[in-house]
Design an enzyme around this catalytic site. Structure first.
Site, mmCIF file in Angstrom:
data_model
loop_
_atom_site.group_PDB
_atom_site.id
_atom_site.type_symbol
_atom_site.label_atom_id
_atom_site.label_comp_id
_atom_site.label_asym_id
_atom_site.label_seq_id
_atom_site.Cartn_x
_atom_site.Cartn_y
_atom_site.Cartn_z
ATOM 1 C CG HIS A 14 -1.968 -1.001 1.215
ATOM 2 N ND1 HIS A 14 -3.117 -0.862 0.490
ATOM 3 C CD2 HIS A 14 -2.047 -2.215 1.824
ATOM 4 C CE1 HIS A 14 -3.881 -1.926 0.659
ATOM 5 N NE2 HIS A 14 -3.245 -2.768 1.458
ATOM 6 N N GLY A 55 10.123 -22.338 5.939
ATOM 7 C CA GLY A 55 8.674 -22.250 6.045
ATOM 8 C C GLY A 55 8.198 -21.043 6.828
ATOM 9 C CB THR A 105 12.442 -5.649 6.062
ATOM 10 O OG1 THR A 105 13.578 -5.616 6.942
ATOM 11 C CG2 THR A 105 11.238 -6.243 6.781
ATOM 12 C CE LYS A 106 19.269 -5.652 7.302
ATOM 13 N NZ LYS A 106 20.053 -4.810 8.186
ATOM 14 C CE LYS A 154 26.856 -20.666 10.355
ATOM 15 N NZ LYS A 154 27.627 -21.693 11.029
#
Length: 172
Positions: free
Chosen positions: A98, A128, A151-152, A169
């Site tokens: 959005h 999973g 998210t990155k 790691k």
């Protein structure tokens, strides 16, 4: 043929058993692979589409050899998946989000933000229940721990996990 294949997939084929089911699993996977070649923009060999997997209209999906879309996974219809990619069950990969830039109108009225296609490079394992946010590149050899919220971007051969995902790691 493409539209027929999509309709057949969502009505019948996505309910067929996974490849691990004895006797019937592998033939069912080959049937789903045959129709994936009709639906996807490009589909490699030995592709495994898990039971209940959803991929929209699949029109712009590219998937390489020996790769899978896991059981009950949801992927956008503009994803690029390399060779030898493993995807656990219930993975959700977002291709859009959005828009929320303006504060003078409700977010629901702002529409969606477009992102470049998600790219999953070769030899990636997505655990999973992971969530992959839009516009990311999962680099070669990366392992995404089960339940991670990515998210990155991370470097090649990373092992990442958590919410939000952090580098645990390097495999190198």
């Amino acid at each position: 043929m493409r539209v027929f294949s999509i309709i057949l997939y969502y009505l019948i084929l996505n309910k067929l058993p996974h490849s691990t089911v004895p006797l019937v699993g592998l033939p069912c996977e080959r049937i789903k692979e045959f129709f994936a070649k009709k639906i996807f923009k490009n589909c490699g060999n030995n592709v495994n589409i898990g039971k209940g997997a959803r991929f929209g209209n699949g029109k712009n999906i590219i998937i390489g050899n020996n790769s899978s879309i896991g059981v009950n996974c949801k992927v956008p219809n503009n994803i690029i998946i390399g060779d030898d990619v493993m995807m656990g069950p219930n993975v959700t990969i977002y291709g859009s989000n959005h828009e929320f830039i303006r504060t003078d109108i409700p977010m629901i009225q702002q529409g969606y933000r477009s992102y470049p296609p998600i790219i999953i490079e070769d030899d990636v394992w997505i655990g999973g229940n992971s969530i992959i946010m839009p516009g990311l590149v999962l680099k070669k050899g990366t392992i995404i721990g089960a339940g991670a919220v990515v998210t990155k971007n991370f470097p090649e051969y990373s092992i990442v996990g958590g919410n939000p995902a952090k580098l645990i790691k390097s495999r190198i």
